[in-house]
Design an enzyme around this catalytic site. Structure first.
Site, PDB file in Angstrom:
ATOM      1  N   LYS A  57      40.610  27.880  38.576  1.00  0.00           N
ATOM      2  CA  LYS A  57      40.954  29.253  38.931  1.00  0.00           C
ATOM      3  C   LYS A  57      41.001  29.418  40.453  1.00  0.00           C
ATOM      4  CE  LYS A  57      39.693  32.442  35.556  1.00  0.00           C
ATOM      5  NZ  LYS A  57      38.845  33.388  34.875  1.00  0.00           N
TER       6      LYS A  57
ATOM      7  N   VAL B 203      38.239  41.638  36.021  1.00  0.00           N
ATOM      8  CA  VAL B 203      37.533  42.675  36.784  1.00  0.00           C
ATOM      9  C   VAL B 203      37.211  42.207  38.208  1.00  0.00           C
ATOM     10  CG1 VAL B 203      35.307  43.881  36.953  1.00  0.00           C
ATOM     11  CG2 VAL B 203      36.614  43.940  34.845  1.00  0.00           C
TER      12      VAL B 203
ATOM     13  N   THR C 237      30.509  39.161  29.786  1.00  0.00           N
ATOM     14  CA  THR C 237      29.363  39.474  28.916  1.00  0.00           C
ATOM     15  C   THR C 237      29.885  39.550  27.480  1.00  0.00           C
ATOM     16  OG1 THR C 237      29.718  41.823  29.458  1.00  0.00           O
ATOM     17  CG2 THR C 237      27.928  40.690  30.600  1.00  0.00           C
TER      18      THR C 237
ATOM     19  N   CYS D 258      37.008  44.520  25.636  1.00  0.00           N
ATOM     20  CA  CYS D 258      35.896  45.448  25.852  1.00  0.00           C
ATOM     21  C   CYS D 258      35.441  46.203  24.605  1.00  0.00           C
ATOM     22  CB  CYS D 258      36.263  46.448  26.947  1.00  0.00           C
ATOM     23  SG  CYS D 258      36.418  45.666  28.548  1.00  0.00           S
TER      24      CYS D 258
ATOM     25  N   ALA E 185      47.750  56.466  16.677  1.00  0.00           N
ATOM     26  CA  ALA E 185      47.328  55.645  15.527  1.00  0.00           C
ATOM     27  C   ALA E 185      47.964  54.263  15.642  1.00  0.00           C
ATOM     28  CB  ALA E 185      47.761  56.324  14.236  1.00  0.00           C
ATOM     29  N   GLY E 186      47.252  53.256  15.191  1.00  0.00           N
ATOM     30  CA  GLY E 186      47.756  51.897  15.301  1.00  0.00           C
ATOM     31  C   GLY E 186      46.988  50.940  14.424  1.00  0.00           C
TER      32      GLY E 186
ATOM     33  N   GLU F 214      32.377  49.156  35.613  1.00  0.00           N
ATOM     34  CA  GLU F 214      33.796  49.264  35.923  1.00  0.00           C
ATOM     35  C   GLU F 214      34.535  49.899  34.751  1.00  0.00           C
ATOM     36  OE1 GLU F 214      35.476  48.854  38.790  1.00  0.00           O
ATOM     37  OE2 GLU F 214      36.985  49.729  37.492  1.00  0.00           O
TER      38      GLU F 214
HETATM   39  P1  NAD Z   1      36.629  37.227  32.620  1.00  0.00           P
HETATM   40  O1  NAD Z   1      36.198  36.313  31.546  1.00  0.00           O
HETATM   41  O2  NAD Z   1      38.095  37.456  32.846  1.00  0.00           O
HETATM   42  O3  NAD Z   1      36.006  36.763  34.018  1.00  0.00           O
HETATM   43  C1  NAD Z   1      34.690  36.343  34.203  1.00  0.00           C
HETATM   44  C2  NAD Z   1      34.702  35.225  35.238  1.00  0.00           C
HETATM   45  O4  NAD Z   1      33.371  34.949  35.636  1.00  0.00           O
HETATM   46  C3  NAD Z   1      35.300  33.903  34.733  1.00  0.00           C
HETATM   47  O5  NAD Z   1      36.362  33.521  35.571  1.00  0.00           O
HETATM   48  C4  NAD Z   1      34.118  32.912  34.827  1.00  0.00           C
HETATM   49  O6  NAD Z   1      34.520  31.604  35.171  1.00  0.00           O
HETATM   50  C5  NAD Z   1      33.284  33.562  35.915  1.00  0.00           C
HETATM   51  N1  NAD Z   1      31.860  33.164  35.934  1.00  0.00           N
HETATM   52  C6  NAD Z   1      30.969  33.135  34.918  1.00  0.00           C
HETATM   53  N2  NAD Z   1      29.759  32.766  35.358  1.00  0.00           N
HETATM   54  C7  NAD Z   1      29.864  32.570  36.689  1.00  0.00           C
HETATM   55  C8  NAD Z   1      28.952  32.185  37.719  1.00  0.00           C
HETATM   56  N3  NAD Z   1      27.658  31.947  37.464  1.00  0.00           N
HETATM   57  N4  NAD Z   1      29.417  32.062  38.970  1.00  0.00           N
HETATM   58  C9  NAD Z   1      30.711  32.302  39.248  1.00  0.00           C
HETATM   59  N5  NAD Z   1      31.624  32.692  38.332  1.00  0.00           N
HETATM   60  C10 NAD Z   1      31.201  32.823  37.065  1.00  0.00           C
HETATM   61  O7  NAD Z   1      35.906  38.621  32.310  1.00  0.00           O
HETATM   62  P2  NAD Z   1      36.402  40.101  32.699  1.00  0.00           P
HETATM   63  O8  NAD Z   1      37.393  40.598  31.703  1.00  0.00           O
HETATM   64  O9  NAD Z   1      36.734  40.148  34.143  1.00  0.00           O
HETATM   65  O10 NAD Z   1      35.051  40.917  32.446  1.00  0.00           O
HETATM   66  C11 NAD Z   1      33.940  40.816  33.314  1.00  0.00           C
HETATM   67  C12 NAD Z   1      32.967  41.928  32.991  1.00  0.00           C
HETATM   68  O11 NAD Z   1      33.572  43.202  33.257  1.00  0.00           O
HETATM   69  C13 NAD Z   1      32.528  41.976  31.532  1.00  0.00           C
HETATM   70  O12 NAD Z   1      31.200  42.382  31.458  1.00  0.00           O
HETATM   71  C14 NAD Z   1      33.422  43.047  30.935  1.00  0.00           C
HETATM   72  O13 NAD Z   1      32.837  43.681  29.835  1.00  0.00           O
HETATM   73  C15 NAD Z   1      33.542  44.019  32.093  1.00  0.00           C
HETATM   74  N6  NAD Z   1      34.759  44.834  32.069  1.00  0.00           N
HETATM   75  C16 NAD Z   1      35.951  44.283  31.738  1.00  0.00           C
HETATM   76  C17 NAD Z   1      37.100  45.079  31.757  1.00  0.00           C
HETATM   77  C18 NAD Z   1      38.434  44.494  31.387  1.00  0.00           C
HETATM   78  O14 NAD Z   1      39.366  45.262  31.170  1.00  0.00           O
HETATM   79  N7  NAD Z   1      38.587  43.186  31.322  1.00  0.00           N
HETATM   80  C19 NAD Z   1      37.019  46.434  32.128  1.00  0.00           C
HETATM   81  C20 NAD Z   1      35.783  46.953  32.475  1.00  0.00           C
HETATM   82  C21 NAD Z   1      34.643  46.143  32.453  1.00  0.00           C
END
Ligand code: NAD
Length: 438
Positions: free
Chosen positions: A35, A11, A86, A263, A255-256, A151
């Site tokens: 990263k 995200v 999260t 998420c 269906a799957g 998001e």
């Molecule tokens: P992710 O695990 O891919 O990325 C999170 C990043 O945050 C990691 O790279 C981690 O190293 C970094 N991080 C953690 N603590 C930190 C800090 N204190 N300082 C700096 N960096 C830090 O997670 P994601 O899939 O991008 O999801 C992030 C959020 O967005 C979640 O709450 C998720 O539910 C939400 N979300 C995800 C999606 C999706 O499709 N992946 C879609 C909508 C919402």
């Protein structure tokens, strides 16, 4: 606008690069040094179509940079987004907010001047209030407005989703943030994407309600698929027949093997916990979670049935491991439960995925062989099981498959083939919610 994006995962990185592409000055921050080092060298740490090119373009234009240093990045920003993970908290299923709160503490000591702090991570109702409190406690002089801006992007189509959203939800308590958020999203707003302003708690709940509804819709059609199998009906035709009704809509009626990914599983569970704590349990979602969890493992029974009642000592080729195509994300993918169940039943597994093998090797149960392609996974197999509908699996060479397999058996958990066509090629075919060989 100067934007700092805290957390550069699926995200954070996509949102950051898209904001840079709108013309904002963006710094993507992550505490994972590898990263950030990769990004600085022009390597993208995740698989997301189109991301590579967009990152390169915005780095070249000077709008996008990367850092591990929260303090400097936040100090120079007008808007700070929190996009950290999260995940489900181990043991009880509540959302683990430790990353969000720790980011809030770091932000508190680094902000300079009026700063809008935006929670983009998916967080339970009331988290914005706690972020506000943490910042005020850690730095009583901090002048911040804490905003919720969930998001809705989907992995695999993330850039397009971000740039062409159905809506942008912004929850705020401090009116000063309204203008800033409108400015951040101005290019989309001009494209008429509705900017929905609401209060912070409502905004936080909108995200969970949206995901829970979609998860429930998938679970609904999955149960209808099971009923179709019992009564000899065809779930694809049922889905078409109901989906044409505009009140229902055709999307999310495939269906799957059960929903997975980073998420839906964790967000449905977190909503269930929030609702129970609030004394307003949402039983529909409690049931959705339960049905979906059982479903993933139950898919192994389809493979067992297709193999004549037992998979002990048999070889199963698994095609597709990620929770959906066009991503390398393995979080809560149905393949994990299916592979584990097949291993428990004594099967040997040869697995292949176009993008997810790196993560899969760390997550799937031990003893699985990873193949170089779909035909290698099918080599000597007593059955193949299509778990993820990658395009690469949609036009398999059936003659080649039959030649390499021990027995011509296909279990298609994504309904990408027609049974009568496969029967012509000499395959025994089973799918989801459709009569055998149809
Ligand atoms: P992710 O695990 O891919 O990325 C999170 C990043 O945050 C990691 O790279 C981690 O190293 C970094 N991080 C953690 N603590 C930190 C800090 N204190 N300082 C700096 N960096 C830090 O997670 P994601 O899939 O991008 O999801 C992030 C959020 O967005 C979640 O709450 C998720 O539910 C939400 N979300 C995800 C999606 C999706 O499709 N992946 C879609 C909508 C919402």
């Amino acid at each position: 606008m100067r934007i700092a994006m805290i957390g550069s995962g699926y995200v954070g990185l996509v949102s950051g690069v898209c904001f840079a592409d709108f013309g904002h000055d963006v710094i993507c921050v992550d505490k994972a040094h590898d990263k950030i080092a990769a990004l600085k060298e022009g390597r993208i740490p995740i698989y997301e179509p189109g991301l590579d090119e967009l990152v390169q373009r915005n780095v070249r234009s000077g709008n996008l940079s990367f850092s591990t240093d929260i303090a400097t990045s936040v100090g120079e920003a007008d808007v700070v987004f929190i996009a950290v993970g999260t995940p489900s908290r181990r043991g009880d299923g509540h959302a683990d907010l430790s990353y969000v709160y720790s980011a809030a503490r770091e932000i508190a000591s680094a902000v300079k001047g009026f700063t809008v702090v935006v929670t983009k991570s998916t967080v339970p109702v009331g988290t914005g209030d706690e972020v506000d409190r943490i910042i005020a406690e850690a730095n009583p002089l901090a002048d911040v407005a804490v905003v919720s801006n969930p998001e809705f992007l989907r992995e695999g189509a993330a850039i397009d989703d971000f740039k062409r959203p159905d809506r942008i939800v912004v929850g705020l308590e401090d009116e000063r943030a309204r203008e800033v958020m409108a400015e951040v999203y101005r290019p989309l707003y001009l494209n008429k994407a509705p900017l929905v302003f609401t209060d912070r708690r409502t905004s936080e709940l909108i995200k969970y309600a949206a995901n829970a509804f979609l998860a429930m819709k998938i679970t609904f059609i999955n149960e209808v698929a099971d009923l179709c199998e019992s009564v000899g009906a065809n779930v694809q035709e049922v889905a078409n027949g109901i989906g044409l009704d505009k009140r229902i809509g055709a999307k999310f009626l495939h269906a799957g093997p059960g929903y997975g990914g980073s998420c839906f599983p964790k967000d449905t569970l977190a909503l269930v916990k929030t609702a129970q704590d609030a004394g307003s349990p949402i039983r529909l979602i409690e049931t959705t979670v339960e049905v979906n969890t059982q479903r993933k493992r139950a898919m192994a029974r389809k493979v067992v049935a297709a193999c004549g009642g037992s998979v002990r000592g048999k070889t199963i080729g698994m095609l597709g491991l990620t929770f959906k195509p066009m991503t390398d994300d393995m979080r809560d993918a149905p393949s994990i439960a299916i592979a584990q169940a097949l291993v428990d039943l004594g099967a040997k597994i040869q697995a292949y995925d176009p993008e997810g093998m790196g993560h899969a090797k760390k997550i799937l149960p031990p003893g699985i062989d990873f193949a170089e392609g779909p035909y290698e996974a099918a080599e000597g197999a007593d059955a193949i099981c299509i778990v993820t509908e990658w395009n690469q699996f949609r036009a398999l060479d059936f003659k080649r498959l039959r030649d390499v397999m021990s027995a011509p058996v296909i279990v298609d958990l994504r309904n990408i083939y027609q049974g009568d066509e496969l029967a012509k090629h000499g395959f025994s075919y089973s799918s989801i919610g459709r009569p055998k060989n149809r």
